[in-house]
Write a protein that holds these residues in place. Structure first.
Motif, PDB file in Angstrom:
ATOM      1  N   MET A   1      24.859  28.639  22.388  1.00  0.00           N
ATOM      2  CA  MET A   1      25.035  27.816  23.372  1.00  0.00           C
ATOM      3  C   MET A   1      26.611  27.551  23.509  1.00  0.00           C
ATOM      4  O   MET A   1      27.345  26.990  24.265  1.00  0.00           O
ATOM      5  N   THR A   2      27.038  27.485  22.040  1.00  0.00           N
ATOM      6  CA  THR A   2      28.768  27.363  21.749  1.00  0.00           C
ATOM      7  C   THR A   2      29.751  28.184  22.213  1.00  0.00           C
ATOM      8  O   THR A   2      30.610  27.950  22.692  1.00  0.00           O
ATOM      9  N   PHE A   3      29.135  29.477  22.280  1.00  0.00           N
ATOM     10  CA  PHE A   3      30.108  30.538  22.717  1.00  0.00           C
ATOM     11  C   PHE A   3      29.719  31.253  24.217  1.00  0.00           C
ATOM     12  O   PHE A   3      30.696  31.604  24.619  1.00  0.00           O
ATOM     13  N   PHE A   4      28.486  31.192  24.584  1.00  0.00           N
ATOM     14  CA  PHE A   4      28.304  31.695  25.885  1.00  0.00           C
ATOM     15  C   PHE A   4      27.393  30.765  26.754  1.00  0.00           C
ATOM     16  O   PHE A   4      26.736  29.935  26.075  1.00  0.00           O
ATOM     17  N   PRO A   5      27.519  31.183  28.164  1.00  0.00           N
ATOM     18  CA  PRO A   5      28.205  32.100  28.809  1.00  0.00           C
ATOM     19  C   PRO A   5      29.702  32.003  28.836  1.00  0.00           C
ATOM     20  O   PRO A   5      29.827  30.643  28.699  1.00  0.00           O
TER      21      PRO A   5
ATOM     22  N   GLU B   1      31.553  32.033  31.355  1.00  0.00           N
ATOM     23  CA  GLU B   1      31.721  31.169  32.592  1.00  0.00           C
ATOM     24  C   GLU B   1      30.254  30.403  33.075  1.00  0.00           C
ATOM     25  O   GLU B   1      29.545  30.752  32.816  1.00  0.00           O
ATOM     26  N   PHE B   2      30.685  29.397  33.762  1.00  0.00           N
ATOM     27  CA  PHE B   2      29.351  28.678  34.118  1.00  0.00           C
ATOM     28  C   PHE B   2      28.470  29.342  34.864  1.00  0.00           C
ATOM     29  O   PHE B   2      28.606  30.210  35.733  1.00  0.00           O
ATOM     30  N   LYS B   3      27.221  29.108  34.380  1.00  0.00           N
ATOM     31  CA  LYS B   3      26.191  29.812  35.081  1.00  0.00           C
ATOM     32  C   LYS B   3      25.302  28.718  35.474  1.00  0.00           C
ATOM     33  O   LYS B   3      24.626  28.066  34.659  1.00  0.00           O
TER      34      LYS B   3
ATOM     35  N   ILE C   1      23.624  26.068  38.928  1.00  0.00           N
ATOM     36  CA  ILE C   1      24.057  25.346  40.136  1.00  0.00           C
ATOM     37  C   ILE C   1      24.925  24.183  39.756  1.00  0.00           C
ATOM     38  O   ILE C   1      24.754  23.209  39.281  1.00  0.00           O
ATOM     39  N   PRO C   2      26.372  24.427  39.862  1.00  0.00           N
ATOM     40  CA  PRO C   2      27.329  23.555  39.646  1.00  0.00           C
ATOM     41  C   PRO C   2      27.279  22.107  40.394  1.00  0.00           C
ATOM     42  O   PRO C   2      26.801  21.886  41.523  1.00  0.00           O
ATOM     43  N   PRO C   3      27.532  20.753  39.770  1.00  0.00           N
ATOM     44  CA  PRO C   3      28.222  20.979  38.595  1.00  0.00           C
ATOM     45  C   PRO C   3      27.293  20.295  37.459  1.00  0.00           C
ATOM     46  O   PRO C   3      27.698  20.335  36.297  1.00  0.00           O
ATOM     47  N   PHE C   4      25.989  20.393  37.550  1.00  0.00           N
ATOM     48  CA  PHE C   4      25.032  19.764  36.433  1.00  0.00           C
ATOM     49  C   PHE C   4      24.193  20.869  36.259  1.00  0.00           C
ATOM     50  O   PHE C   4      23.607  20.743  34.915  1.00  0.00           O
ATOM     51  N   LEU C   5      23.630  21.232  36.925  1.00  0.00           N
ATOM     52  CA  LEU C   5      22.508  22.410  36.839  1.00  0.00           C
ATOM     53  C   LEU C   5      22.881  23.795  36.019  1.00  0.00           C
ATOM     54  O   LEU C   5      23.369  24.578  37.010  1.00  0.00           O
ATOM     55  N   GLY C   6      23.014  23.922  34.782  1.00  0.00           N
ATOM     56  CA  GLY C   6      23.610  25.040  34.420  1.00  0.00           C
ATOM     57  C   GLY C   6      24.273  24.999  33.138  1.00  0.00           C
ATOM     58  O   GLY C   6      24.213  23.942  32.489  1.00  0.00           O
ATOM     59  N   TRP C   7      25.008  25.938  32.581  1.00  0.00           N
ATOM     60  CA  TRP C   7      25.649  25.808  31.426  1.00  0.00           C
ATOM     61  C   TRP C   7      26.795  26.701  31.064  1.00  0.00           C
ATOM     62  O   TRP C   7      26.680  27.866  31.852  1.00  0.00           O
ATOM     63  N   GLN C   8      27.853  26.512  30.536  1.00  0.00           N
ATOM     64  CA  GLN C   8      28.872  27.150  30.135  1.00  0.00           C
ATOM     65  C   GLN C   8      29.267  26.930  28.820  1.00  0.00           C
ATOM     66  O   GLN C   8      29.116  25.903  28.011  1.00  0.00           O
ATOM     67  N   GLY C   9      29.356  27.887  27.995  1.00  0.00           N
ATOM     68  CA  GLY C   9      29.701  28.066  26.296  1.00  0.00           C
ATOM     69  C   GLY C   9      30.759  26.817  26.001  1.00  0.00           C
ATOM     70  O   GLY C   9      31.697  26.667  26.913  1.00  0.00           O
ATOM     71  N   ILE C  10      30.538  25.928  24.860  1.00  0.00           N
ATOM     72  CA  ILE C  10      31.170  24.771  24.768  1.00  0.00           C
ATOM     73  C   ILE C  10      32.860  25.243  24.600  1.00  0.00           C
ATOM     74  O   ILE C  10      33.570  24.731  25.039  1.00  0.00           O
ATOM     75  N   ILE C  11      32.930  26.382  24.043  1.00  0.00           N
ATOM     76  CA  ILE C  11      34.351  26.783  23.566  1.00  0.00           C
ATOM     77  C   ILE C  11      34.897  27.333  24.803  1.00  0.00           C
ATOM     78  O   ILE C  11      35.992  26.861  25.040  1.00  0.00           O
ATOM     79  N   PRO C  12      34.229  28.402  25.547  1.00  0.00           N
ATOM     80  CA  PRO C  12      34.786  28.606  27.047  1.00  0.00           C
ATOM     81  C   PRO C  12      35.388  27.562  27.884  1.00  0.00           C
ATOM     82  O   PRO C  12      36.229  27.324  28.604  1.00  0.00           O
TER      83      PRO C  12
END
Length: 362
Positions: free
Chosen positions: A25-29, A31-33, A35-46
């Motif tokens: 979760m630090t690196f992936f994904p 790009e945000f995957k 439903i923005p802005p709250f439901l989803g995830w983007q790697g912390i570093i990206p």
């Protein structure tokens, strides 16, 4: 009894699983995957790529690379030798474009010997122009080239590259974090089992699970970066894993940066086509104008008589434009030499390997 014995095993699995998940979760994904802005995830570093890129560049520019010192290593004589065939071709192109194509009447009136003399002068003067331009670049490289801007741009354009830097230089440490989850998780599991024997309440195991997930990460990270200097325990010596690998990490980091980010091609592309390219063009215009005056020689008055002073200036502008237009192609002839002469990888590796532990970890 089986239930109690299962607690350390489950805890070990939780310790390993949370560590692996944390790294992913630090690196992936990238790009945000979701439903923005709250439901989803983007790697912390990206997600923090701009901040991460700027921090990386601050270290490179502030502690590892002095671009003026690197460019001072370039020898203009070798540059001219490497560019020789391309400069010959360019001299004929300039002669053709400024006289044959744009001023055919003047070219027709000139004796054959004079025509060849003009071309020969351009051919002879062009390497001088290259040397003068190189000297000016070396003297004013800090104004002409924005190293920080170029590196940040490269890392923002390619977020995967930023990930690759972390994953390659910290590969051993990330594997340690994953594997240590089993060990610390199991040990904490034994403590959970003992606590459960005396306090068999419903909230004990969920609470312990939270603590295991947190503590396995926390301890692993502390062991990676601390202590900075070796500490002896009886016959054993311990030092932060990442700090202990400083020379190895420096070599890996230098290799990535020199091969993928601060390359000759990217440096010269930025000089020629970057946000400060107009400054380089001003330098080139200055010396090309001198070249045309020198090439015209005692025919300058004749050319100005037929063409007029303004059109003679146009002639100089055409020559400068022709030179600048071909520069991205001609400059490729020196990439092999400049890669070797600039010594970006060697400089990065040596300086990074000699950083104080705290700066290195940063």
């Amino acid at each position: 009894m089986v239930t109690y014995l299962a607690i350390p095993l489950v805890s070990a699995f939780v310790g390993w699983g949370t560590n692996v998940l944390a790294i992913k979760m630090t690196f992936f994904p990238l790009e945000f995957k979701g439903i923005p802005p709250f439901l989803g995830w983007q790697g912390i570093i990206p997600n923090k790529s701009k901040i991460m890129a700027e921090k990386s560049v601050d270290m490179i520019v502030g502690k590892l690379i002095d671009i003026r010192q690197q460019f001072a290593k370039l020898d203009s004589d070798i540059v001219n030798r490497e560019m020789g065939p391309s400069l010959d071709r360019l001299s004929r192109k300039i002669t053709h474009e400024i006289l044959v194509s744009k001023f055919p009447l003047i070219w027709k009136l000139l004796p054959k010997g004079r025509k060849e003399m003009i071309h020969q002068r351009i051919q002879n003067e062009l390497p001088v122009v290259v040397s003068l331009v190189m000297n000016d670049i070396q003297e004013h490289i800090d104004e002409l080239f924005d190293l920080k801007g170029m590196v940040v741009h490269e890392l923002l354009v390619d977020k995967g590259l930023l990930n690759e830097i972390f994953l390659r230089v910290g590969g051993a440490e990330f594997r340690f974090i994953e594997r240590s989850g089993w060990i610390f998780g199991f040990l904490f599991g034994v403590v959970q089992m003992i606590v459960w024997l005396f306090l068999p309440y419903w909230f004990v195991l969920p609470l312990a699970g939270l603590l295991v997930g947190y503590l396995t990460n926390y301890i692993a990270l502390r062991l990676i970066f601390e202590p900075e200097k070796p500490v002896r325990f009886w016959r054993f010596e311990w030092q932060g894993l990442f700090i202990k690998r400083q020379k190895e990490v420096a070599a890996e980091y230098a290799s990535i940066v020199a091969e993928r980010i601060i390359t000759s091609e990217k440096i010269f592309d930025s000089l020629i086509d970057g946000p400060r390219a107009y400054l380089l063009k001003e330098i080139i215009d200055k010396y090309i104008y001198r070249l045309i005056d020198a090439a015209a020689g005692d025919q300058k008055d004749l050319i100005e008589l037929f063409a007029g002073e303004k059109r003679f200036q146009v002639l100089k502008n055409i020559a400068a434009f022709s030179f600048y237009e071909d520069l991205p192609i001609v400059i490729r002839d020196i990439f092999s030499y400049t890669e070797e002469a600039l010594e970006i990888e060697i400089t990065l590796r040596e300086k990074m390997a000699s950083l104080p532990a705290n700066d290195f970890a940063g």
